[in-house]
Enzyme design. Structure first.
Site, PDB file in Angstrom:
ATOM      1  CG  ASP A  61      -1.769   1.210   1.340  1.00 38.36           C
ATOM      2  OD1 ASP A  61      -2.159   1.758   0.289  1.00 38.36           O
ATOM      3  OD2 ASP A  61      -2.056   1.627   2.480  1.00 38.36           O
ATOM      4  CG  ASP A  68      -3.809   4.215  -2.400  1.00 43.26           C
ATOM      5  OD1 ASP A  68      -2.922   3.427  -2.036  1.00 43.26           O
ATOM      6  OD2 ASP A  68      -4.869   4.379  -1.789  1.00 43.26           O
TER       7      ASP A  68
END
Length: 398
Positions: free
Chosen positions: A96, A288
């Site tokens: 992430d 992201d």
């Protein structure tokens, strides 16, 4: 930002950017939840969340002391393997770029369960791998509390130290991470999801407890030649996360380097986001890997949905779109270059003639980003994250 060890400095002076020909890079397989399964789990989650809301009489408030992150992981589609401890214990984690800590559930904790008996028995819930602290000879317990606030609620546990291994050759020793005994704040998305924990690849400035990141320690310990990692998510191909450089075999043309507007999340400043007649100029966005969809301000996404003929899904921030309907491309102009996502790539196959629109609304803090360029964007464009120079490189993925 990081203090580079002498091994890394010598390597940087002796070589240029590390390409595919250099076998010193570490490659990790990225596993993708199939699109049909992803959409099905989305709707199953909606049903369960509705049942939980009906069964609850009150909700706890968020504490002011909690660390906060701009998103949750309700729509995470990619995960990879990481090993913790000696001997190693395997976990599936979301790699992430929108957070900076590593956490995994701990044995004996409540992660993977919710206090409603009939829901725990539903067949689509995933069994979670949990860390057995007593089984690792290199484990070091800390007394410091870890707590983070996601969009769906809080996650908490204790900090610890141990060896964290990425791929076959990258073993980070003495890594700070969190052993989580309460994952309730992750919501139903965690119970349905294929992942056990999160490995953050953001900057230390957003690390809970100001702990060094896994990749930051890999740099410090001389385990990678360059402070670079790159994502190839592969459209209908095997995805790959590369540490220590980038792979020319995964993209065409040249990389276009874009400076960051903020070194917290991997945040950039698009000059325009456009879809059909909709346009928004001079905005902020984060790139992201932990978000599968494109995400924008609720009111703005609502305008786009209305413009392209998408219909809202009850009790959800998502939208339906007719699978056969032609919809305009999604265009993002970044540092003078236009990046285009084909309208067809924004339709995720669902039930019957309807698809789920790969875009949803979410509102962030005033000082945060307005848009998230998630995996839909990163599948189209090979993405390189350069921590030393605080920039992101984009190129058309093969």
């Amino acid at each position: 930002m990081f203090r580079f060890g002498s091994t890394v400095i010598a390597a940087l002076l002796a070589s240029s950017t590390v390409f595919a020909e250099d076998d010193s890079m570490v490659r990790i397989k990225m596993n993708k939840v199939p699109e049909e399964d992803f959409v099905e789990s989305f709707f199953e989650r909606q049903k369960v969340e509705t049942a939980i809301r009906l069964s609850q009489t009150k909700r706890s408030l968020r504490g002011k002391e909690e660390n906060e992150i701009v998103k949750d992981y309700q729509n995470a589609q990619y995960f990879a393997e990481v090993n913790v401890g000696t001997p190693s214990q395997k976990f599936n984690v979301i790699m992430d770029t929108g957070s900076s800590n590593l956490w995994v559930p701990v044995k004996g904790g409540s992660c993977g369960k919710i206090p409603i008996p009939f829901i725990n028995k539903l067949p689509f819930f995933s069994k979670k791998n949990k860390f057995d602290t007593s089984a690792s000879s290199t484990f070091k317990k800390l007394t410091e509390i870890f707590k983070i606030q996601y969009g769906s609620g809080a996650v908490s546990g204790l900090f610890a130290k141990d060896t964290v291994s990425l791929g076959q050759d990258l073993a980070v020793t003495g890594q700070d991470f969190a052993t989580i005994d309460n994952c309730g704040g992750m919501g139903i998305g965690y119970l349905v999801g294929k992942f056990d924990g999160i490995l953050g690849l953001g900057f230390p400035s957003i690390s809970v407890g100001s702990k060094p990141t896994v990749f930051g320690n890999a740099i410090e310990q001389g385990l990678v030649l360059e402070p670079i990692f790159s994502f190839y998510l592969g459209n209908h191909k095997q995805g790959e996360l590369t540490f220590g450089g980038y792979d020319k075999d995964h993209y065409t043309g040249d990389l276009h380097w874009v400076p960051l507007s903020k070194d917290t999340y991997w945040q950039i400043n698009p000059s325009e986001i456009k879809m059909g007649s909709y346009s928004m100029k001079d905005t902020q966005a984060i790139v992201d890997s932990g978000t599968s969809l494109m995400v924008g301000p609720t009111a703005e996404v609502k305008k786009i949905a209305k413009d392209i003929g998408a219909s809202s899904i009850p009790l959800s921030p998502a939208y339906f779109i007719d699978c056969e309907k032609d919809i305009p491309d999604f265009e993002v102009t970044i540092d003078g270059k236009k990046y285009t996502i084909d309208g067809n790539d924004l339709k995720m196959k669902s039930m019957g003639d309807h698809c789920m629109l790969a875009m949803q609304g979410m509102d962030f803090r005033a000082d945060g980003p307005q848009w998230i360029l998630g995996d839909v964007f990163m599948r189209k464009y090979y993405t390189v994250f350069d921590m030393k120079n605080e920039q992101i490189g984009f190129a058309l993925a093969k």
